[in-house]
Design a protein around this motif. Structure first.
Motif, PDB file in Angstrom:
ATOM      1  N   ALA A  97      -6.950   3.438  -5.599  1.00  0.00           N
ATOM      2  CA  ALA A  97      -8.099   2.936  -4.833  1.00  0.00           C
ATOM      3  C   ALA A  97      -7.649   1.969  -3.753  1.00  0.00           C
ATOM      4  O   ALA A  97      -8.203   1.961  -2.635  1.00  0.00           O
ATOM      5  N   GLY A  98      -6.644   1.140  -4.037  1.00  0.00           N
ATOM      6  CA  GLY A  98      -6.147   0.185  -3.061  1.00  0.00           C
ATOM      7  C   GLY A  98      -5.599   0.847  -1.820  1.00  0.00           C
ATOM      8  O   GLY A  98      -5.614   0.257  -0.728  1.00  0.00           O
ATOM      9  N   TYR A  99      -5.128   2.083  -1.964  1.00  0.00           N
ATOM     10  CA  TYR A  99      -4.643   2.835  -0.801  1.00  0.00           C
ATOM     11  C   TYR A  99      -5.752   3.651  -0.147  1.00  0.00           C
ATOM     12  O   TYR A  99      -5.987   3.551   1.063  1.00  0.00           O
ATOM     13  N   PHE A 100      -6.474   4.435  -0.934  1.00  0.00           N
ATOM     14  CA  PHE A 100      -7.441   5.370  -0.359  1.00  0.00           C
ATOM     15  C   PHE A 100      -8.721   4.687   0.131  1.00  0.00           C
ATOM     16  O   PHE A 100      -9.444   5.255   0.953  1.00  0.00           O
ATOM     17  N   ARG A 104     -11.878   2.426   4.485  1.00  0.00           N
ATOM     18  CA  ARG A 104     -13.292   2.073   4.354  1.00  0.00           C
ATOM     19  C   ARG A 104     -13.507   0.568   4.394  1.00  0.00           C
ATOM     20  O   ARG A 104     -14.448   0.071   5.013  1.00  0.00           O
ATOM     21  N   GLU A 105     -12.616  -0.179   3.757  1.00  0.00           N
ATOM     22  CA  GLU A 105     -12.782  -1.626   3.663  1.00  0.00           C
ATOM     23  C   GLU A 105     -12.259  -2.367   4.879  1.00  0.00           C
ATOM     24  O   GLU A 105     -12.795  -3.408   5.262  1.00  0.00           O
ATOM     25  N   GLU A 106     -11.194  -1.846   5.510  1.00  0.00           N
ATOM     26  CA  GLU A 106     -10.534  -2.577   6.597  1.00  0.00           C
ATOM     27  C   GLU A 106     -10.740  -1.956   7.967  1.00  0.00           C
ATOM     28  O   GLU A 106     -10.299  -2.515   8.964  1.00  0.00           O
ATOM     29  N   THR A 216       4.415  -8.947   3.669  1.00  0.00           N
ATOM     30  CA  THR A 216       3.537  -7.809   3.941  1.00  0.00           C
ATOM     31  C   THR A 216       2.218  -8.267   4.552  1.00  0.00           C
ATOM     32  O   THR A 216       1.502  -9.072   3.955  1.00  0.00           O
ATOM     33  N   PRO A 217       1.842  -7.762   5.738  1.00  0.00           N
ATOM     34  CA  PRO A 217       0.629  -8.225   6.423  1.00  0.00           C
ATOM     35  C   PRO A 217      -0.672  -7.811   5.733  1.00  0.00           C
ATOM     36  O   PRO A 217      -1.688  -8.485   5.874  1.00  0.00           O
ATOM     37  N   ALA A 218      -0.661  -6.690   5.037  1.00  0.00           N
ATOM     38  CA  ALA A 218      -1.827  -6.242   4.258  1.00  0.00           C
ATOM     39  C   ALA A 218      -1.279  -5.682   2.952  1.00  0.00           C
ATOM     40  O   ALA A 218      -0.356  -4.868   2.955  1.00  0.00           O
ATOM     41  N   LEU A 219      -1.861  -6.116   1.848  1.00  0.00           N
ATOM     42  CA  LEU A 219      -1.232  -5.859   0.559  1.00  0.00           C
ATOM     43  C   LEU A 219      -1.680  -4.562  -0.102  1.00  0.00           C
ATOM     44  O   LEU A 219      -2.860  -4.231  -0.115  1.00  0.00           O
ATOM     45  N   MET A 220      -0.711  -3.849  -0.602  1.00  0.00           N
ATOM     46  CA  MET A 220      -0.869  -2.820  -1.618  1.00  0.00           C
ATOM     47  C   MET A 220       0.283  -3.039  -2.584  1.00  0.00           C
ATOM     48  O   MET A 220       1.332  -3.566  -2.200  1.00  0.00           O
ATOM     49  N   GLN A 221       0.106  -2.632  -3.826  1.00  0.00           N
ATOM     50  CA  GLN A 221       1.205  -2.788  -4.769  1.00  0.00           C
ATOM     51  C   GLN A 221       2.428  -2.023  -4.296  1.00  0.00           C
ATOM     52  O   GLN A 221       3.568  -2.448  -4.489  1.00  0.00           O
ATOM     53  N   HIS A 277      -3.895  -6.352  -3.543  1.00  0.00           N
ATOM     54  CA  HIS A 277      -4.606  -5.259  -2.867  1.00  0.00           C
ATOM     55  C   HIS A 277      -5.660  -5.817  -1.918  1.00  0.00           C
ATOM     56  O   HIS A 277      -6.720  -6.279  -2.343  1.00  0.00           O
ATOM     57  N   THR A 278      -5.354  -5.769  -0.632  1.00  0.00           N
ATOM     58  CA  THR A 278      -6.283  -6.263   0.387  1.00  0.00           C
ATOM     59  C   THR A 278      -7.599  -5.509   0.342  1.00  0.00           C
ATOM     60  O   THR A 278      -8.683  -6.109   0.421  1.00  0.00           O
TER      61      THR A 278
END
Length: 448
Positions: A97-100, A104-106, A216-221, A277-278
């Protein structure tokens, strides 16, 4: 050779066309699945309990614990298997979800270039470990010592720490397992808190050990750089890390608590995944159950505030990264030392202070801290400055300095920690107030 080294250090990964998005997504999915399964090797360790009683990173301790539990208590074995499945599945789904959900969120998809660069940073720092071990082993061999002493440096340090703990650390209170785990988490959390805090406040620890984790400017694991593979200081913290956390374990239990630690880690790792997870910050921060679980575990979505590049989110000018440091349940040590910060209504921007533009070169980013320290020691003739370069605070910048991670012709100073005067302005958060802020409804405006 000179041209090759110049190319490796100065070239950059270009922007990648979106037509490669499907290939990138497939790679991210494969990585997430492998990461989720591989994480099972660490469930008997944990960030606070430490590998101090001879633990090793493999599936064997988990398998051994499950086998022993199955013969002793089949009912608990089924419950633990169910908990393992829930933890691994939940973390896997959250990472996906943090990737896909990022677009939508950003507003735009996660940049492919960032995925490539920071994945390669992790890969490069990980692959460097055997290379450095080989170099150390060769040095020992040339000096007339045993080659295996260097090649098995990590194992030797773990075994030495284990021997020191078992032979010299007494068990003060042989507490029942659940109480022992809680006491260990609290006491060892104190050391974890200060290890982490020193990683921000001490210059050499920040540049050589902890800054890559915050780049990392925007976080994902998948793109968050690992801490304990940071070059080159992981070689020197193996013994003290194992010794201190192992000693904390031995104080309250004469035997390793593998099963209990696995259960403990399964529970705290469920909310923990939201800390990097941004795209999931708004979802997690507005969910009362996730907020409560994160606060109880001493991390989770609250840890994302620690990655903020914007100090104003906690109402403390200059306090970048020096909030929600973690260490023990209920943010006990953040509350005690005044670094607890409630969640912001707005998603904080992650990364280094002010989100400076980085060189998109994985080798350069991984070696930036080491290159900066060496460059400063070479260019600054004053021995006083050389001393401060090594033992000074992270807010210090010598007369001649080059930041190899950041694109700038000027000397930049990542204000990873406030000045002492700023720290004094931190307001003490009483536990009752902190707990009340977690249980409250989501905020609609900035918090202080």
């Amino acid at each position: 050779m000179k041209k090759l080294l110049h190319f490796l250090f100065h070239s950059e990964v270009p922007d990648i066309n979106e037509r490669y998005r499907k290939v990138t997504s497939a790679f991210v999915v494969i990585f997430i699945i492998g990461y989720s399964i591989g994480f099972l090797q660490l469930l008997h360790l944990g960030p606070y309990l430490g590998p101090g009683l001879g633990d090793n990173v493999s599936f064997q301790p988990l398998i051994t614990s499950l086998q022993a539990l199955h013969s002793q208590n089949p009912s608990l074995w089924y419950a633990l298997i169910a908990l393992l499945c829930v933890t691994v599945s939940f973390r896997l789904l959250v990472m996906l979800a943090g990737y896909f959900l990022f677009e939508r969120e950003e507003g735009s998809a996660y940049p492919i270039k960032w995925i490539i660069v920071f994945f390669l940073c992790n890969l490069f720092s990980t692959l460097t470990i055997p290379l450095l071990l080989f170099a150390l082993a060769t040095l020992f061999w040339v000096s007339g010592l045993d080659f295996n002493l260097g090649w098995q440096w990590i194992d030797h340090n773990v075994r030495l720490a284990n021997q020191l703990v078992v032979n010299h650390v007494p068990t003060l209170i042989n507490a029942p397992a659940p109480i022992a785990v809680l006491m260990i988490a609290i006491i060892s959390g104190f050391f974890h808190y200060w290890f982490h805090r020193l990683g921000h406040t001490q210059r050499i620890l920040w540049l050589l050990f902890h800054r890559p984790h915050h780049m990392t400017p925007a976080l994902m694991q998948s793109t968050t750089m690992a801490v304990f593979t940071a070059l080159p200081l992981f070689f020197f913290i193996i013994l003290p890390y194992n010794l201190i956390f192992g000693a904390c374990t031995k104080l309250f239990s004469s035997e390793p608590l593998y099963t209990e630690v696995i259960i403990f880690n399964c529970l705290i790792l469920i909310p923990e995944i939201f800390g990097h997870h941004t795209a999931l910050y708004q979802i997690a921060s507005r969910n009362q159950l996730i907020r409560l679980a994160s606060f109880i575990s001493g991390g989770g979505v609250y840890h994302y505030m620690h990655h903020s590049s914007e100090p104003e989110h906690c109402g403390r000018s200059g306090a970048v990264n020096l909030v929600n440091i973690g260490g023990g349940p209920l943010f006990i040590w953040d509350i005690v030392f005044g670094t607890y910060c409630p969640l912001s209504a707005k998603t904080p921007r992650a990364g280094l202070s002010g989100q400076p533009e980085l060189h998109m070169n994985p080798i350069r980013l991984t070696l930036a801290g080491l290159a900066q320290i060496c460059n400063e020691l070479y260019r600054n003739p004053s021995w006083r400055e050389k001393w401060r370069i090594v033992i000074g605070s992270s807010s210090y910048t010598p007369t001649l300095s080059t930041d190899f991670a950041i694109k700038s012709n000027k000397i930049r100073q990542e204000q990873a920690t406030p000045n002492p005067a700023t720290i004094k302005n931190f307001t003490f958060s009483a536990p009752a107030d902190a707990i009340a802020s977690v249980a409250a409804k989501p905020v609609t405006g900035p918090q202080s």
